[in-house]
Design an enzyme around this catalytic site. Structure first.
Site, PDB file in Angstrom:
ATOM      1  CB  CYS A  87      -3.489   2.565   9.549  1.00  0.00           C
ATOM      2  SG  CYS A  87      -4.779   1.703   8.690  1.00  0.00           S
ATOM      3  CB  THR A 127     -28.031  -8.604   9.942  1.00  0.00           C
ATOM      4  OG1 THR A 127     -28.779  -9.144  11.036  1.00  0.00           O
ATOM      5  CG2 THR A 127     -28.916  -8.479   8.720  1.00  0.00           C
ATOM      6  CG  ASN A 144      -0.263  -0.356   2.495  1.00  0.00           C
ATOM      7  OD1 ASN A 144       0.318  -1.428   2.614  1.00  0.00           O
ATOM      8  ND2 ASN A 144      -0.291   0.536   3.471  1.00  0.00           N
TER       9      ASN A 144
END
Ligand code: PLP
Length: 384
Positions: free
Chosen positions: A322, A232, A147
């Site tokens: 990050c 869900t 990255n």
């Protein structure tokens, strides 16, 4: 503002937004509900699973929907710590994303071994081959593309070595998927991907698991995802992710990457020629067509570059999303042998599919302008 931070996150594609809106209205049922509205949502989710499996080249049942690659990496090491022998080491490339590093070290404290990389940012396959003759780890992790530098890694070679040695192989394919063909990734035991890196929505991704493996779920609760991930499912998010991937895979297939790679190369050549002291990190390695990691002239530190570029209308980064808020030197650049002082001068420019050639030219002009302002300011007081 010209956006050169696509490796951090990408704007949502119109096609993905449209599918998301449509799916939110159409699939109102919970995929676990037995009524027709629930079953309709479940069928859409299964169709998306088939579609992703087609892209990756794996069985649809091997795919688990997650909230993104950070969750996927954590789920893998959560599973491995419960299923591998208690003394198994884990080998990671020393340039893995922090989500892989932290997920592995958190669950295998004292048992993580870092595989070295060359000074051009490629993992040393020879090291792995030699070390396999002496011992076998429980698992090996190697990202498909880095990255920070965009350097492509020899994943299929490492995957094959792991396969021959009977070692589990995890590939973080977050920066690869949507930029290069996904086909073939499904041959890895575990593969992680994240929608927001290729024009899909944030907070949705996938984990491809080894066929026939009973995963130890990290999230406990209902029996969703065949008991592999409770909660869900994000139906609209998944369908929108697949819509974005379809757009990107089509562009890749029509060789849309080679032209963009030439624009990146043109920018790099001019940057090095016109800003003395600039170097391209990993410049000798095969890299993603969109990523430039540049060692900037000594005039200024990376954070001041980022602030100045922001004022001039360019969004760029110091490294991974990050770590860009922190001042610590990048572990990726350190692994490539850069001294902290050098690593503190590295900027990352990452374009997107929609970035035109002119934007690279504008970025170059902005960098040159800032550089001369900084150089003049440095000379000014001394000469007065
Ligand atoms: N892996 C790589 C190589 C990344 O670049 C990122 C994000 O920057 C991640 C993992 C984490 O992805 P997510 O945002 O989906 O948690």
């Amino acid at each position: 503002m010209l956006y050169f931070d696509h490796n951090a996150t990408t704007p949502m594609l119109p096609e993905a937004r449209e599918v998301w809106l449509e799916a939110t209205e159409k699939f109102i049922g919970n995929p676990s509900s037995p009524h027709r509205l629930g079953q309709r949502a479940d069928a859409a989710l299964q169709a998306a699973r088939e579609e992703l499996a087609g892209h990756l080249g794996c069985d649809a049942m091997d795919i688990v929907w997650t909230s993104g690659a950070t969750e996927s990496a954590n789920a893998v090491f959560h599973h491995l710590v419960q299923t591998l022998p208690s003394d198994s080491p884990i080998w990671l490339s020393s340039i893995e994303h922090p989500c892989v590093m932290a997920a592995a070290t958190g669950r295998f404290p004292g048992r993580v071994v870092l595989m070295p990389v060359t000074h051009v940012g490629v993992v040393e396959v020879g090291w792995l081959r030699e070390r396999f003759k002496i011992e076998k780890p429980g698992a090996v992790a190697l990202m498909a593309a880095n990255n920070e530098t965009g350097v492509l890694q020899p994943c299929s070679e490492v995957r094959d070595l792991c396969g021959e040695a009977g070692v589990i192989f995890l590939c973080d394919a977050v920066q690869w998927v949507g930029k290069l063909p996904a086909r073939g990734l499904g041959a890895c035991d575990f593969v992680s991907g994240s929608a927001h890196k290729f024009g899909g929505p944030r907070g949705v991704g996938f984990l491809k698991c080894p066929s026939g493996t009973r995963m130890k779920p990290m999230l406990l609760g209902g029996g969703q995802e065949d008991g592999r991930r409770a909660g869900t499912e994000n139906v609209a998010g998944v369908l929108s992710m697949l819509a974005a991937l379809a757009v990107r895979e089509k562009a890749i297939a029509s060789s849309g990457t080679s032209e963009r790679e030439s624009w990146r190369r043109e920018f790099e050549l001019r940057l090095v020629a016109e800003l003395p002291g600039c170097e391209i990190i990993g410049g000798m390695s095969p890299r993603l067509w969109n990523t430039v990691s540049a060692l900037m002239p000594e005039a200024d530190c990376q954070r001041r570059w980022v602030v100045k570029l922001d004022r001039f209308g360019f969004a760029v980064s110091t490294g991974s999303a990050c770590s860009s808020g922190k001042e610590e030197p990048s572990h990726v650049l350190a692994a490539m042998g850069l001294a902290p002082g050098q690593a503190g001068r590295v900027l990352r420019f990452s374009s997107g599919w929609e970035t035109p050639r002119e934007d690279w030219a504008a970025l170059l002009a902005g960098l040159k302008q800032i550089n001369s302002l900084v150089a003049n300011a440095a000379v000014g007081p001394a000469s007065s």
